[in-house]
Design a protein around this motif. Structure first.
Motif: not given
Length: 559
Positions: A239-263
């Motif tokens: 996950l650490c090696k592929n984490g940035l790629k996985k995050l990029k795939n789910i980037k636009y799902r989140y709108f709340s301030d808490v989840l954006i900060k978590m991202y």
């Protein structure tokens, strides 16, 4: 996490395993001495190292924690040594200590308080707006602690909303609830026929997996009861090696301030393992090889935050700190005189030693030189056309040609209680140091006294990075008053100071004639205050003026 202490020897093999660069220690055979103070993290072996100041070491083999330096080396957050001492203080200390280095770097860049040569000894490969591994770690943990209840509640709410035909009998029998509010049970995983997928679960799974790993790797003692599944072991490495790629795939799902900060926090963490980044560092560090400069700046900030802007009767403090002979005074501030209502400069020197050590002869002579330079600076002003500009700061009386008492002090850092960050605990230390040409002349420019104090290093460390100006102002007020009171108490006690203070009892109109008639006997022994009060200091072994004093003076107590 590994804790080393500056100036101490360790096995060379150990230091080579912790550092990829030998610039932090000096080799001596099979051992090496740590020469720096600071923070170091190696991405290759994921080892976190703190090189603490030598104030954490007592004379001998013991640290201030009553354990040896070797017992302190491989210390993880929240563990204990020999089951005797709980080390929950380590995380708090690491935060304050790391922030103090950042504050020093900021003050190096933003002000002229620190000379250029000292600033060059601050070593780092962190750019001004770059995050260190420790920055990221602390941000993730603080975010988790602050928002875990909100995340948990949101998950339960979302899950409950999409449940169909909950089987409460099986749910109650097979799971334990958490209790919220006033005894209200909440079941985190109700058993039902159908559950819809939580679209937020993927991101929160990544975040909780990071928190779980950091908690386990660095023993952060976090109470961790995750609702989401945790990715561990080899799967977490992937996950650490592929984490940035996985995050990029789910980037636009989140709108709340808490989840954006978590991202963003997940993105910062995974970016450390991004092999495509050619600028990726093997390590990050922030260290200094002469920590006494940092300690001086800590004390200076406590006593005077804006030295370049401080002027007393037209005299720049910066002028007084930087002497013409090249010597730089650690601390100087204007405060009430010991003798009258005028002001005088209090001159201090920070002593950066182990917790039980005291200044040697060289330090004492340097302090006397500092004091004489300040006196001469003020006398030069008095002799120049700027005489009116030093009306409140009064060093010499023109009638008696006596000099006002010039207070001096040493201040040492020490640690008695590893959990005490809120009390300065200023105490007198050792004996009063005295220098003179004529032992029976108190009001002589060469008669100087130095008081010695110790101050809680952990309080100084915390205050250095605090922006609560009210607390700092209150500390200054109390400390300055304490220093003055202790000097007055010293001079009011003839057994300690060797002098007894008397006041002329015949009235102001007779003072000038009296001084002129007895100038030879009174030289260096009397002083005319700014309230036109003639005081005389009689040394305990001085019999030459006994009759003169008995007939013309009465006892006086300084206040």
């Amino acid at each position: 996490m590994y804790i080393l202490i500056e100036g101490e020897r360790y096995k060379l093999e150990l230091l080579e395993s912790l550092f990829t660069d030998p610039k932090f220690y000096k080799v001596n055979g099979l051992e090496a001495t740590v020469t720096s103070v600071g923070y170091y993290h190696c991405f290759e072996n994921n080892k976190l190292v703190f090189m603490l100041p030598k104030v954490f070491m007592r004379d001998g083999e013991k640290t201030v924690l009553d354990v040896t330096k070797d017992e302190l080396v491989a210390l993880a957050f929240g563990t204990s040594i020999k089951h005797k001492i709980e080390f929950n203080w380590v995380r708090q200390l690491s935060i304050y200590f790391y922030n103090s280095l950042l504050e020093y770097r900021k003050r190096c860049i933003d002000s002229k308080l620190i000379n250029d040569s000292a600033a060059f000894d601050l070593n780092t490969n962190l750019q001004e707006k770059e995050y260190s591994f420790l920055d990221i770690l602390l941000s993730i943990i603080n975010f988790y602690k602050k928002n875990k209840q909100q995340i948990l509640y949101k998950h339960i709410e979302l899950t409950s909303r999409h449940l169909n035909k909950v089987k409460w009998e099986r749910t109650i029998r097979k799971s334990l609830p958490i209790v919220i509010g006033v005894g209200t049970p909440v079941y985190q995983e109700p058993i039902a026929k159908k559950k819809l997928v939580d679209n937020e679960e993927e991101l929160i799974t990544y975040f909780f997996s990071i928190v779980s790993y950091l908690n386990s790797e660095y023993n952060l003692s976090i109470k961790f009861d995750p609702t989401y599944k945790i990715i561990k072991g080899r799967n977490f490495d992937l996950l650490c090696k592929n984490g940035l790629k996985k995050l990029k795939n789910i980037k636009y799902r989140y709108f709340s301030d808490v989840l954006i900060k978590m991202y963003k926090l997940c993105e910062l963490y995974f970016s450390q393992f991004d092999q495509s980044n050619v600028k990726k560092k093997r390590e990050d560090f922030l260290s200094i090889s002469n920590y006494n400069i940092v300690f001086e700046d800590m004390i200076d900030k406590l006593f005077s935050d804006d030295l370049n802007d401080v002027e007393v009767d037209g005299i720049s403090i910066d002028q007084l700190k930087n002497n013409d002979d090249g010597k730089i005074i650690d601390h100087i501030y204007s405060y009430e005189s010991l003798i009258d209502t005028s002001d005088i400069f209090y001159i201090g020197d920070s002593k950066y030693y182990k917790s039980n050590s005291e200044a040697g002869k060289v330090s004492k002579y340097k302090q006397f030189t500092y004091a004489k330079n300040v006196i001469q600076f003020n006398i030069d002003l008095l002799n120049s056309n700027n005489a009116n500009s030093i009306e409140k700061v009064r060093y010499r009386d023109s009638l008696t040609e006596g000099y006002n008492v010039s207070p001096n002090f040493f201040i040492y850092g020490y640690i008695d209680d590893i959990g005490n960050y809120n009390n300065p605990s200023i105490e007198q230390k050792g004996s009063v140091i005295r220098s003179f040409h004529f032992n029976d002349r108190l009001f002589d420019r060469d008669t100087l006294f130095v008081h010695q104090y110790k101050i809680n290093f952990l309080y100084v460390l915390k205050a250095y990075t605090s922006h609560r100006d009210h607390n700092t102002q209150e500390f200054r007020r109390q400390a300055k008053q304490k220093f003055r009171d202790n000097f007055i108490e010293f001079f009011n006690d003839a057994d300690r100071s060797g002098f007894t203070i008397y006041n002329f009892k015949h009235g102001k109109d007779k003072i000038e004639q009296f001084v002129n008639d007895n100038f030879r006997l009174l030289n260096g022994k009397c002083f005319l205050t700014n309230q036109n009060e003639l005081v005389i200091a009689v040394y305990k072994e001085d019999k030459s003026i006994k009759d003169l004093v008995d007939n013309n003076f009465e006892l006086k107590e300084l206040n």
